[in-house]
Every structure is written in C-alpha cells, then in structure tokens.
Design a protein around this motif. Sequence first.
Motif, short mmCIF file in Angstrom:
data_model
loop_
_atom_site.label_atom_id
_atom_site.label_comp_id
_atom_site.label_asym_id
_atom_site.label_seq_id
_atom_site.Cartn_x
_atom_site.Cartn_y
_atom_site.Cartn_z
N GLY A 65 93.66 68.73 27.55
CA GLY A 65 94.07 68.00 26.35
C GLY A 65 95.46 67.42 26.35
O GLY A 65 95.88 66.83 25.36
N VAL A 66 96.22 67.57 27.42
CA VAL A 66 97.53 66.92 27.49
C VAL A 66 97.24 65.50 27.97
O VAL A 66 96.98 65.27 29.15
N ARG A 67 97.24 64.54 27.06
CA ARG A 67 96.69 63.20 27.32
C ARG A 67 97.71 62.10 27.53
O ARG A 67 97.32 60.98 27.86
N TYR A 68 98.99 62.36 27.30
CA TYR A 68 99.98 61.28 27.36
C TYR A 68 101.05 61.58 28.41
O TYR A 68 101.48 62.73 28.54
N PRO A 69 101.48 60.55 29.16
CA PRO A 69 102.50 60.75 30.19
C PRO A 69 103.76 61.45 29.67
O PRO A 69 104.29 62.35 30.33
N LYS A 70 104.21 61.08 28.48
CA LYS A 70 105.40 61.71 27.91
C LYS A 70 105.17 63.21 27.72
O LYS A 70 106.05 64.03 27.99
N GLU A 74 96.76 56.60 27.03
CA GLU A 74 96.01 57.85 26.98
C GLU A 74 95.30 58.08 28.31
O GLU A 74 94.64 57.18 28.84
N LEU A 75 95.42 59.29 28.82
CA LEU A 75 94.85 59.65 30.12
C LEU A 75 93.56 60.42 29.95
O LEU A 75 93.40 61.18 29.00
N SER A 76 92.65 60.22 30.89
CA SER A 76 91.43 61.03 30.93
C SER A 76 90.97 61.15 32.38
O SER A 76 91.33 60.33 33.23
N LEU A 77 90.21 62.19 32.65
CA LEU A 77 89.68 62.40 33.99
C LEU A 77 88.44 61.53 34.19
O LEU A 77 87.64 61.38 33.29
N THR A 78 88.31 61.01 35.39
CA THR A 78 87.07 60.34 35.78
C THR A 78 86.07 61.43 36.14
O THR A 78 86.45 62.60 36.29
#
Length: 171
Positions: free
Chosen positions: A78-83, A121-125
């Motif tokens: 759930g840590v989704r943001y680069p910052k 926003e980041l997510s796994l492929t």
Amino acid sequence: GSNVSSDQRERLLGLVFAEGSARAPGSSENRVDPAVLADVIAGLVFAQRPITEAGKEAAQLYDLGPRGTFILSLVSRGVRYPKDLAIVLRVGRSLVSAELSRLTDAGLITATEGDDRRRTELSLTPLGESVNASVRSKLTGSLERSLAAYSADQIALFAQMLREVGRGAGR
C-alpha cells in the motif's frame, strides 16, 4: 563466493560476538548485559543477510538496485507514491526515482497519474506480483527455518521487540 574459509569466518564472528559493548559514558551500570547487547547489535547487523539472499536472484534477473525487491514489497502493501517510499526508506527522492526506473524498465511496476497530477501512483504488474510473491516465499522459508526452535509466543515477542528497535532508529 568468498575465498575465506568457514573457520576464518567463525573466528572473526567470534570476535564480534565475544567482546560485548562498552558501557555508555557516564553510566555506572547497563540494564542489559554488555555481551548480550553486543549479540543483539551483531544480530541486527547480520539480519539483513536473509533478506538480501531472498531477493538476490530477482535483483540479478531484473537488474534491480539494492532496494528494488523491498520496494516491490512496500508497493504491494500500500505504499503507492514515490515520496512515501522515500520517507519509509529514509533516502532521497533521486534514489527512489532511480530504483523506480529500474523496476519500470523490468516490467515489475507501473506508474499512473493520480488524482493530483503532481502525484504518480505506483502499482505492481502481474509480473511484479509474481516476483514479489517469490521473494516473500523465499524469505518466509528462511525465517521459518531460523526460528523453528522458538514458540509462537517467543516469535511474537521477538517481532514486537524488532518493531520497537526499528521505531527508535533515528530518534
């Protein structure tokens, strides 16, 4: 592989574990036996090894940096943001950007514009999810083997103690 024999390594580790720690300046007494405290410190230093070993194959296969597989785990939790990754990892945004670039190039994560266009926003492929599950399985197996002699209550206490030590870091 190393050219150091296991006898040499054991001798050197004996030095690390046998010495104990010095008393804190100005204190007449430590609450924890200095030799036990030295074992705790050495354990914390060497505890990174199973984590590194669990992610080694994936890091090599996908040309990831030293935090690559850990970032996969963080994004999956759930840590989704680069910052936010930079905050959790206690590193600069540029190091996170470099790691994210490698993860993106490897096809393990995707980045999409969030509601606020300044936030990605980041997510796994699916491949990232598979690699993360594999690394987690290897690490879990290693830890289960290492902790097999301890009760569930002892392991829970150990986990609590590690969290508390981790939260105290940097204070």
